[in-house]
Enzyme design. Structure first.
Site, PDB file in Angstrom:
ATOM      1  CE  LYS A 183      -1.840   2.686   3.075  1.00 44.75           C
ATOM      2  NZ  LYS A 183      -1.859   4.010   2.390  1.00 44.75           N
ATOM      3  CB  THR A 237       7.106   6.363  16.448  1.00 48.12           C
ATOM      4  OG1 THR A 237       8.402   6.550  15.872  1.00 48.12           O
ATOM      5  CG2 THR A 237       7.237   5.542  17.717  1.00 48.12           C
ATOM      6  N   GLY A 240       3.394   2.677  13.830  1.00 49.12           N
ATOM      7  CA  GLY A 240       4.215   1.485  14.071  1.00 49.12           C
ATOM      8  C   GLY A 240       3.780   0.764  15.348  1.00 49.12           C
ATOM      9  CD  GLU A 257      12.996   3.569   8.180  1.00 49.85           C
ATOM     10  OE1 GLU A 257      12.810   4.461   9.033  1.00 49.85           O
ATOM     11  OE2 GLU A 257      13.054   3.777   6.974  1.00 49.85           O
ATOM     12  CB  CYS A 291      12.924   8.245   8.903  1.00 48.21           C
ATOM     13  SG  CYS A 291      13.776   7.300   7.651  1.00 48.21           S
ATOM     14  CD  GLU A 388      10.296  11.762  12.357  1.00 47.58           C
ATOM     15  OE1 GLU A 388       9.211  11.195  12.574  1.00 47.58           O
ATOM     16  OE2 GLU A 388      11.234  11.226  11.719  1.00 47.58           O
TER      17      GLU A 388
HETATM   18  P1  NDP Z   1       1.880   7.444   8.800  1.00 45.52           P
HETATM   19  O1  NDP Z   1       2.697   6.576   9.672  1.00 45.52           O
HETATM   20  O2  NDP Z   1       0.470   7.700   9.140  1.00 45.52           O
HETATM   21  O3  NDP Z   1       1.902   6.886   7.292  1.00 45.52           O
HETATM   22  C1  NDP Z   1       2.759   5.917   6.763  1.00 45.52           C
HETATM   23  C2  NDP Z   1       1.943   4.888   5.982  1.00 45.52           C
HETATM   24  O4  NDP Z   1       1.132   4.117   6.868  1.00 45.52           O
HETATM   25  C3  NDP Z   1       0.976   5.482   4.977  1.00 45.52           C
HETATM   26  O5  NDP Z   1       0.895   4.629   3.850  1.00 45.52           O
HETATM   27  C4  NDP Z   1      -0.312   5.495   5.767  1.00 45.52           C
HETATM   28  O6  NDP Z   1      -1.462   5.626   4.978  1.00 45.52           O
HETATM   29  C5  NDP Z   1      -0.234   4.162   6.467  1.00 45.52           C
HETATM   30  N1  NDP Z   1      -1.072   4.026   7.664  1.00 45.52           N
HETATM   31  C6  NDP Z   1      -1.645   5.006   8.409  1.00 45.52           C
HETATM   32  N2  NDP Z   1      -2.322   4.469   9.452  1.00 45.52           N
HETATM   33  C7  NDP Z   1      -2.152   3.126   9.375  1.00 45.52           C
HETATM   34  C8  NDP Z   1      -2.587   2.021  10.176  1.00 45.52           C
HETATM   35  N3  NDP Z   1      -3.326   2.202  11.278  1.00 45.52           N
HETATM   36  N4  NDP Z   1      -2.215   0.770   9.819  1.00 45.52           N
HETATM   37  C9  NDP Z   1      -1.437   0.569   8.727  1.00 45.52           C
HETATM   38  N5  NDP Z   1      -1.015   1.564   7.926  1.00 45.52           N
HETATM   39  C10 NDP Z   1      -1.356   2.833   8.243  1.00 45.52           C
HETATM   40  O7  NDP Z   1       2.654   8.819   8.639  1.00 45.52           O
HETATM   41  P2  NDP Z   1       2.028  10.237   8.255  1.00 45.52           P
HETATM   42  O8  NDP Z   1       1.973  10.320   6.797  1.00 45.52           O
HETATM   43  O9  NDP Z   1       0.781  10.519   9.014  1.00 45.52           O
HETATM   44  O10 NDP Z   1       3.147  11.218   8.822  1.00 45.52           O
HETATM   45  C11 NDP Z   1       3.105  11.605  10.189  1.00 45.52           C
HETATM   46  C12 NDP Z   1       4.489  11.734  10.739  1.00 45.52           C
HETATM   47  O11 NDP Z   1       5.148  10.465  10.692  1.00 45.52           O
HETATM   48  C13 NDP Z   1       5.394  12.652   9.956  1.00 45.52           C
HETATM   49  O12 NDP Z   1       5.196  13.983  10.310  1.00 45.52           O
HETATM   50  C14 NDP Z   1       6.737  12.127  10.336  1.00 45.52           C
HETATM   51  O13 NDP Z   1       7.112  12.658  11.580  1.00 45.52           O
HETATM   52  C15 NDP Z   1       6.521  10.631  10.483  1.00 45.52           C
HETATM   53  N6  NDP Z   1       6.893   9.872   9.277  1.00 45.52           N
HETATM   54  C16 NDP Z   1       8.015   9.103   9.320  1.00 45.52           C
HETATM   55  C17 NDP Z   1       8.423   8.452   8.176  1.00 45.52           C
HETATM   56  C18 NDP Z   1       9.654   7.616   8.146  1.00 45.52           C
HETATM   57  O14 NDP Z   1      10.257   7.488   7.090  1.00 45.52           O
HETATM   58  N7  NDP Z   1      10.031   6.982   9.225  1.00 45.52           N
HETATM   59  C19 NDP Z   1       7.723   8.570   6.915  1.00 45.52           C
HETATM   60  C20 NDP Z   1       6.511   9.339   6.991  1.00 45.52           C
HETATM   61  C21 NDP Z   1       6.145   9.960   8.141  1.00 45.52           C
HETATM   62  P3  NDP Z   1      -1.952   7.135   4.660  1.00 45.52           P
HETATM   63  O15 NDP Z   1      -1.039   7.672   3.620  1.00 45.52           O
HETATM   64  O16 NDP Z   1      -3.327   7.013   4.203  1.00 45.52           O
HETATM   65  O17 NDP Z   1      -1.852   7.879   5.964  1.00 45.52           O
END
Ligand code: NDP
Length: 477
Positions: A183, A237, A240, A257, A291, A388
């Protein structure tokens, strides 16, 4: 200092072959999802780029079933040498379509074209080349003879490196003999769907790779599906932790991650001009949506003033604007939601007494942009030192002794990356042994290579991606 005016040098948008609508990819076919279509937006203009079909929980079930069939009947039994040929084909097709992918990534994500062109796309191809080489050598990976794949992998990726995170997830999974349902993030689904077309061009057997656009609820349905054997997630996180709770007690494998708040430590013997380049790359690369970004600069007090002055001068030369312009250094913030978060945390920095410096660069009149920002006089208790920000905002703290530097660097619940700048090799090794981070860069920052494992610990997650260690996540060992 002389200033240089650059004429615009825009890359052609036509190279993206943008279509008005995109379908999902299930069982080797492009199909309409039964979820509500989403509109993906160009963050540099806030214009709609395309309408994208999304999955419903029923589609998740269809995709997992297709992946299971492909695993049982074809992919799980295929000799590694044969699987490797498909991975090589995919890698070459990514290279052949690299300009299309780079422009599309820049449009959908907001990142500068020079980064999409020179980092995201070539590194994605490199991951497929690297893992293609492993497919027939798994016996020699150190996990015993004939290590078995896990089965069906559910993979959920974020919006900051859409194609690259896809490659980090799909390449090792396929090399090890697993099939995949992935996804992409809601705001950046397009390059994943072009990748689906690449799978079709490579004649990958149906069901081996399935791509399901959708929002977080579809991610949640996918990771909770009972017929999934392994979950790999990159993102916040918070999510996660939610996924960890979902999988607890199921016996299904998980790698995470997650976020980070990396310290980039500059000792007083460091080559300061070189360090300035590394600090700028560490926090302004990809608008700071990284990240492992070096978002906390820890500088030895005796050189702090000099370094800060050099940093301001250098940062003021960064060009912020049209991501498709080849001269642009800092592109658009990926979404309004993320921009709001950056603004809110920066305001908290002001309120808590840090000193804000903002680059005097001009910003475009429309679109989602945030000028490169540096906060000095930051204390460890401030939100901008702990949380972050995931944007182009650097927090500067100082230290007097190496022990204090390490103590401050480790004073975070995260543990993804760190940087050390010094001319002494012994000090690099001393610091690297004490820094609680999955990756420690020395006199450089943000180096990514498919041969090097990447990953964190504590609230930055667990498991490794890349290198020999990354194979473990997709093998039954
Ligand atoms: P999310 O963790 O919400 O999104 C990452 C992925 O997970 C997206 O594909 C998201 O879908 C999906 N997702 C969201 N909720 C669930 C769930 N309950 N179960 C499974 N998958 C899910 O990050 P955000 O985009 O909301 O970003 C928020 C913050 O996270 C950022 O400001 C940053 O601090 C951090 N972040 C860290 C990253 C990294 O590389 N470690 C990458 C991105 C964000 P959808 O797109 O629909 O939300």
């Amino acid at each position: 200092m002389p200033t240089f005016e650059y004429a615009p040098a825009p890359e052609s948008r036509d190279l993206a072959n943008l279509r008005p609508s995109y379908q999902m990819f299930v069982d080797g076919k492009f199909v309409d999802g039964t979820g509500r279509p989403l509109k993906t937006v160009n963050p540099a203009t806030e214009e709609v780029l395309a309408e994208v079909a999304t999955a419903s929980p029923d589609d998740v079930d269809l995709a997992v079933r297709a992946a299971r069939r492909a695993y049982d009947r074809v992919w799980g039994r295929m000799p590694g040498a044969e699987r490797g040929k498909y991975l090589f084909r995919i890698a070459r097709l990514i290279q052949e379509r690299s300009r299309e992918l780079a422009v599309l990534e820049s449009l959908d994500n907001g990142k500068p074209i020079k980064e999409a062109r020179d980092t995201d796309v070539p590194t994605a191809a490199a991951h497929f080349f690297h893992h293609a080489g492993w497919a027939d050598k798994l016996d020699y990976a150190g996990y015993g003879p004939e290590p078995r794949p896990l089965g069906v992998a559910a993979q959920v990726i974020p919006w900051n490196f859409p194609l690259l995170m896809l490659a980090w997830k799909i390449a090792p999974a396929l090399a090890c003999g697993n099939t995949v349902v992935l996804k992409p993030a809601e705001t950046t689904p397009l390059t994943a769907l072009v990748f689906a077309d690449i799978c079709r061009q490579a004649e990958l057997p149906p069901g081996v790779v399935n791509i399901l656009p959708g929002a977080g609820d579809i991610g949640a349905a996918l990771v909770a599906h009972p017929d999934v054997d392994k979950v790999a997630f990159t993102g916040s996180t918070e999510v996660g932790k939610e996924i960890t709770r979902t999988l607890a007690g199921t016996g299904r494998r998980l790698t995470l991650e997650l976020g980070g708040k990396a310290a980039n430590i500059v000792f007083d013997d460091a080559p300061l001009d070189q360090a300035v380049e590394g600090i700028v790359n560490g926090i302004f690369f990809n608008q700071g949506h990284v990240c492992c970004a070096g978002s906390r600069l820890l500088v030895q007090e005796s050189v702090a003033e000099e370094l800060l002055a050099k940093l301001h001068t250098r940062i003021a030369t960064l060009r912020v604007g049209d991501p498709l312009d080849k001269n642009t250094d800092v592109g658009a913030i990926n979404s309004r939601e993320q921009l709001d978060k950056i603004v809110e945390l920066s305001d908290a920095g002001d309120a808590e007494g840090a000193q804000r410096w903002t680059s005097p660069c001009p910003l475009p009149d429309r679109g989602l942009f945030f000028a490169p920002t540096v906060f000095s006089e930051v204390q460890q208790s401030m939100r901008i030192a702990k949380e972050e920000i995931f944007g182009p905002v650097l927090s500067v703290l100082t230290f007097r002794t190496p022990d204090e530097a390490v103590a401050k660097a480790n004073n975070t619940p995260y543990g993804l990356s760190a940087g050390v700048w010094t001319e002494k090799g012994s000090r690099i090794l001393w610091a690297a042994q004490r820094l609680r981070a999955g990756v420690v860069w020395a006199n450089t920052f943000n180096r990514f290579d498919p041969t090097a494992p990447f990953g964190g610990y504590r609230e930055s997650g667990f498991g490794r991606e890349g290198g020999r260690a990354g194979l473990e996540a997709y093998l039954d060992v």
